[in-house]
Design an enzyme around this catalytic site. Structure first.
Site, short mmCIF file in Angstrom:
data_model
loop_
_atom_site.label_atom_id
_atom_site.label_comp_id
_atom_site.label_asym_id
_atom_site.label_seq_id
_atom_site.Cartn_x
_atom_site.Cartn_y
_atom_site.Cartn_z
N LYS A 30 0.85 -1.21 0.00
CA LYS A 30 0.00 0.00 0.00
C LYS A 30 0.88 1.25 0.00
CE LYS A 30 -1.74 1.49 4.05
NZ LYS A 30 -1.38 2.89 4.36
N ASN A 31 1.92 1.26 0.85
CA ASN A 31 2.71 2.48 1.04
C ASN A 31 3.75 2.71 -0.05
OD1 ASN A 31 1.13 2.96 3.19
ND2 ASN A 31 2.64 2.38 4.74
N ARG A 100 -4.52 10.39 4.71
CA ARG A 100 -3.49 11.39 4.85
C ARG A 100 -2.49 11.35 3.72
NH1 ARG A 100 -2.22 13.42 8.62
NH2 ARG A 100 -0.03 13.23 8.12
N CYS A 124 -4.90 12.07 13.26
CA CYS A 124 -5.64 10.80 13.14
C CYS A 124 -5.47 10.07 14.46
CB CYS A 124 -5.09 9.98 11.97
SG CYS A 124 -3.53 9.21 12.33
N ARG A 129 0.17 13.97 13.43
CA ARG A 129 0.58 13.76 12.03
C ARG A 129 0.76 15.09 11.27
NH1 ARG A 129 -0.99 8.56 10.53
NH2 ARG A 129 0.61 8.69 8.93
N PRO A 130 1.56 16.01 11.75
CA PRO A 130 1.74 17.27 11.01
C PRO A 130 2.46 17.05 9.68
CG PRO A 130 3.32 17.09 12.80
CD PRO A 130 2.41 15.91 12.94
N VAL A 131 2.40 18.07 8.82
CA VAL A 131 3.15 18.01 7.54
C VAL A 131 4.08 19.22 7.43
CG1 VAL A 131 1.49 16.59 6.26
CG2 VAL A 131 1.19 19.09 6.34
N ASP A 314 4.64 0.07 12.14
CA ASP A 314 3.41 -0.51 11.57
C ASP A 314 3.25 -1.99 11.92
OD1 ASP A 314 3.45 1.43 8.48
OD2 ASP A 314 2.94 1.92 10.54
N ILE A 336 7.87 6.43 17.21
CA ILE A 336 7.49 7.18 16.01
C ILE A 336 6.22 8.00 16.22
CG2 ILE A 336 6.90 7.03 13.54
CD1 ILE A 336 9.77 6.12 14.14
N ARG A 408 -8.64 -0.75 4.64
CA ARG A 408 -7.81 0.32 4.05
C ARG A 408 -6.50 -0.26 3.56
NH1 ARG A 408 -6.72 5.35 7.56
NH2 ARG A 408 -5.54 5.65 5.64
#
Ligand code: EPZ
Length: 431
Positions: A30-31, A100, A124, A129-131, A314, A336, A408
């Site tokens: 997925k990633n 996201r 979330c 989860r900043p960008v 994960d 993390i 998901r």
């Protein structure tokens, strides 16, 4: 892709069964698929991506790309993408709030068209989860960035220019966003403290096939020489190391002998070593095929999640289920994300004995003899996978609410588990 939508009223009912056996296969990552799909924005020519998993998240990315003006054909995990319309350079909150990773369209849109309007991702379940690191790096490349009504408005009317970017924190999608911004920027970009995940390397390999000049992907320093334009490419997405690790934990707890195909050993060295130390024997019966049987005596462990190549965050929820059955006390430090232990309370409802020190982000897991089925909630994608494993390892029946999270990131997971003998069915809540 039969565009799926999440069904928030669904409950997954699982019968405990620790004698599963047969064959599982690992789907495309997925990633890796998500940034690879976003790369289609960088060219007018077609991209053909193979091994794209059919997931809620890839469906969401596809709908977003269609809205941006990219046509798509998806058949048997093969995805053809091509800009066919005038670009619509925006990604609304509808998409970003669902996924996201929609932020991954920002870099490509900005570098190619000089403009992008992307909703600011909210937090979330697992953290804020900043960008900020994505935006700071784009500003350093010459972008003017403002925030308006919850959207990021990014402008670069004269294009972006290459420069040296040092990430103060390692960020996977941040590295991917800047790499995609840099491939069409003027001059050279050097990314220091880059993420080294295999999914970053997979994106770099795709971009290179499209004509990009990139060196060092997979290391902490990536050098990109901007080019005028990018062309077509065909690329196969790498296997999903997180799905593979999830299946390994399931097999170690419930398997009478499970074969896992497309098991990417080379991306799971730290994880595999951890499983071996706990007492799980991962037999390599082929280049990418693992065979795992239920471990007899599970030993406790002390684990810290870290950026690749160390233990992946994960797989933290999944290993917590395994350690719940170990003969002794284990410890997991989550480095993390600030709030990634919500599954601990749910596991305790099944009879696990886990104490979370949220100040220090440490979970202490005292092994128990067994878990007993109960009603629980899935709180996020990887936690939902952990609850499925726990439900299969528990005695009796477990009902998992909010199970939509699971779909998901795990392709055809119900069918895959039924194929090895799992008894599970979906119900509408309350029925
Ligand atoms: C990617 O998320 C993955 N998602 C996540 O997988 C994964 O958990 C995470 O990397 C860490 O490995 C995708 O690749 C689509 P980060 P990402 O930026 O890129 C902080 C799953 O289950 N940070 O590497 O969003 C951040 O808060 C998902 O498949 C900033 O402070 O994660 C976190 O603490 C969950 N500012 C840390 O860095 C920023 O601008 C690492 O985040 C960016 C990140």
């Amino acid at each position: 892709m039969n565009i799926k939508t999440e069904n928030k009223g669904e409950v997954l009912v699982i019968k405990g069964n620790r004698n599963l056996k047969g064959k599982l296969y690992v789907s495309g990552a997925k990633n890796a698929a998500l940034p690879n799909m976003a790369a289609s924005i960088l060219t007018d020519e077609y991209l053909i991506l193979e091994n794209v998993p059919d997931l809620l998240d890839t469906n969401t990315m596809l709908k977003l790309l269609n809205d941006i003006g990219i046509k798509s054909i998806y058949q048997d995990n093969r995805l053809l993408l091509k800009f066919e319309n005038q670009p619509n350079l925006s990604a609304s909150y509808d998409y970003v709030s669902k996924m996201r990773a929609s932020i991954l369209v920002l870099g490509p849109m900005l570098t190619r068209f000089g403009y992008a309007r992307v909703a600011l991702p909210g937090g979330c379940a697992i953290g804020s989860r900043p960008v900020d690191l994505h935006l700071k790096a784009l500003q350093k490349m010459g972008a003017q960035i403002t925030l308006k009504e919850g959207d990021i408005i990014a402008k670069a009317p004269n294009g972006l220019k290459g420069t040296k970017i040092t990430f103060e924190k390692i960020t996977v999608t941040g590295t991917e966003n800047i790499m995609m911004a840099a491939v069409l920027a003027k001059g050279k970009t050097i990314i220091k403290n880059a993420a080294k995940e295999p999914e970053v390397s997979d994106l770099a390999n795709l971009l290179i096939k499209m004509g990009a000049k990139i060196e060092g992907a997979g290391s902490d320093t990536i050098v990109i020489e901007g080019v005028k334009s990018l062309g077509k490419a065909r690329h196969a997405v790498i296997p999903d190391r997180i799905e593979a690790g999830t299946f390994a934990v399931l097999s170690a707890l419930c398997g009478e002998g499970i074969t896992i195909e497309n098991y990417p050993f080379e991306y799971l060295e730290c994880f595999n070593e951890t499983l071996n130390n706990i007492g799980v024997d991962i037999v390599k019966i082929g280049k990418n095929t693992a065979f795992i049987k239920k471990a007899k005596n599970l030993k406790p462990a002390s684990i810290e999640t870290k950026e690749y190549p160390y233990f992946p965050t994960d797989l933290q929820a999944q290993i917590m289920v395994l350690l719940s059955f170990a003969s002794g006390t284990s410890k997991i430090k989550e480095n993390i994300f600030e709030n990634r232990f919500m599954h601990a309370d749910e596991l305790n409802r099944l009879g696990a004995n886990i104490k979370v020190d949220s100040k220090n982000n440490i979970a202490v897991i005292k092994g128990v003899q067994k878990l007993e089925g109960a009603k629980v909630k899935a709180t996020d994608l990887r936690a939902s996978a952990a609850m499925v494993i726990a439900g299969l390892a528990a005695e009796g029946t477990t009902e998992i609410e909010d199970i939509y999270h699971l779909y998901r990131g795990y392709e055809y997971i119900d069918e895959k588990l039924k194929n090895i003998g799992a008894e599970l069915e979906k119900r509408i809540k309350g029925q």
